[in-house]
Design an enzyme around this catalytic site. Sequence first.
Site, PDB file in Angstrom:
ATOM      1  N   GLY B  10       0.816  -1.209   0.000  1.00  0.00           N
ATOM      2  CA  GLY B  10       0.000   0.000   0.000  1.00  0.00           C
ATOM      3  C   GLY B  10       0.848   1.256   0.000  1.00  0.00           C
ATOM      4  N   THR B  11       0.191   2.367   0.186  1.00  0.00           N
ATOM      5  CA  THR B  11       0.827   3.674  -0.038  1.00  0.00           C
ATOM      6  C   THR B  11       1.760   4.136   1.073  1.00  0.00           C
ATOM      7  OG1 THR B  11      -0.940   4.366  -1.502  1.00  0.00           O
ATOM      8  CG2 THR B  11       0.259   6.124  -0.381  1.00  0.00           C
TER       9      THR B  11
END
Lengths: 167, 167, 167, 167
Positions: B10-11
């Site tokens: 994820g980010t």
Amino acid sequence: MAVHIFTTGGTIDKVYFDVLSEYQIGDSAIPGIFVEANVTCDYQITELMRKDSLEITEEDRKLMAAELAASEHSRVLLTHGTDTMVQTAQLLAESTSDKNLGDKTIVLTGAMQPASLRVTDSIFNVGFAMAAVQTLPPGVYIAMNGRVFNAGEVKKNRAAGRFEANL
Amino acid sequence: MAVHIFTTGGTIDKVYFDVLSEYQIGDSAIPGIFVEANVTCDYQITELMRKDSLEITEEDRKLMAAELAASEHSRVLLTHGTDTMVQTAQLLAESTSDKNLGDKTIVLTGAMQPASLRVTDSIFNVGFAMAAVQTLPPGVYIAMNGRVFNAGEVKKNRAAGRFEANL
Amino acid sequence: MAVHIFTTGGTIDKVYFDVLSEYQIGDSAIPGIFVEANVTCDYQITELMRKDSLEITEEDRKLMAAELAASEHSRVLLTHGTDTMVQTAQLLAESTSDKNLGDKTIVLTGAMQPASLRVTDSIFNVGFAMAAVQTLPPGVYIAMNGRVFNAGEVKKNRAAGRFEANL
Amino acid sequence: MAVHIFTTGGTIDKVYFDVLSEYQIGDSAIPGIFVEANVTCDYQITELMRKDSLEITEEDRKLMAAELAASEHSRVLLTHGTDTMVQTAQLLAESTSDKNLGDKTIVLTGAMQPASLRVTDSIFNVGFAMAAVQTLPPGVYIAMNGRVFNAGEVKKNRAAGRFEANL
């Protein structure tokens, strides 16, 4: 769920004023923090004072207790300098026989480094405290160093620059 | 109280690799975030995978459920890409008949901007989720945008880039 | 080409000391700035003093002139508080009949916001001054606000917080 | 003294687009850098393209040469991806028999880390290049890693991620 945030000064909001060649407590950093984190929970901010916590008096603490009791919100976050945060939490905990305080979840937080710094604990601490205040049952708490402490069971270890359980 | 942190990509953990001229998921940003915030609560980090959540499969989700169930901790934080965080939370919520999951407080969080950026929601979100995971009763939750959502009662509003209640 | 950097204090190096609840001039921020910018030019740093420039005396200025003259380098960068940078540049310009100073390219720079802040002019200013000192012919200059000024032809506009030509 | 800044893409201006889960070259970071550094020198910005320098073609380079030659300014800063910056500098240097280019000071710079990151070389590099372009005599230069190189006498050491003299 709405959170009522009361600011009293302390390190989170310290900014550098070049004209004065020094830091001073500035406007609350919290609205900016909330914009950058895209916080969508409802909140209200009330600035009570702009004091280093070493300058906070018993009168100031009674003012805080009265203002928190008068809030129509049951979830209250109080930002505060770290040096006497324990004392303020203690007074609030002792005041919870006052029904208006006793029904509330009151979380105190602060920081060792201002939000204006590139490296800071302010952002993490405000995030941490915003969750604590929305999830904890009524009571008075200190949220620092990634932990939740009950008021009366915590002390600041000044040499180490952190809060610890004091059971 | 100890927290078991599982990372899936994820980010939050995206970093810029100049040799490749692009962002890739790097080592977890969480240890660095915890150092800067002087987090003293006990924790353990387990990296499960490094995937954008659009690439996460049902097999991946079952792996996550198995790994979380096998954890000896009752407080589990799962960092995850935001695009399919709702689906993963849903599967975990449906798996809580498994006693090993049903006894745990499981909080999912992520971010829209990597922790490596000057302006980011990662730090606030990790702080927020770390409090939520320590205070909430057993169950599966999503912590985003300064709010706590029950799994199954939340959706990602992609256009607005935020999570909202979906009751 | 090597640059001899002399630090005298000022805003670039101000850091927040939480124990003291205030900002003080700390160790030079320049090595850290150079690491992050991957600066490969040779340099040497000499700390002369740690003073706000309002506290700098004529004795201090004479010390600076002597130290710069004694440097074996012909390219010298002097970091300095902005409030009296013009006066120090003036004294150095008047001293260039001293052959040891007259052969050197001397650039003074400083900042309005410390390098430790998330939003700062320190990094840009140090970068700007490092190029100026390597390219300009012998003389004394102030490098601020993205411009190069000859000593004696510049003043600080305190109200506007910037340096301007004073021809 | 006015500087004409031409942007062609590259790393300085890369921003993270969460909707796309990736970086892309965004609007120029330079105006924002100049505001934070309180840059008061006159400048004009012209965006020529938004390309990683591995995608830049000979046609693109000829366009750059034509645009720079057509500028009414004698001080030109060209931001460019680092991978083929040397080649573009070479073509511009070979074009300086064109009087409109030969009279100009042309400085190329770029970065290994975007300006949007918390830790970056972009700010220092832009500051460094802005001084170089205002002080150097007519010619074509690369300003990277805190050093000024003549076009034709520099190469990028890809493994080490820095520019070096190639005499």
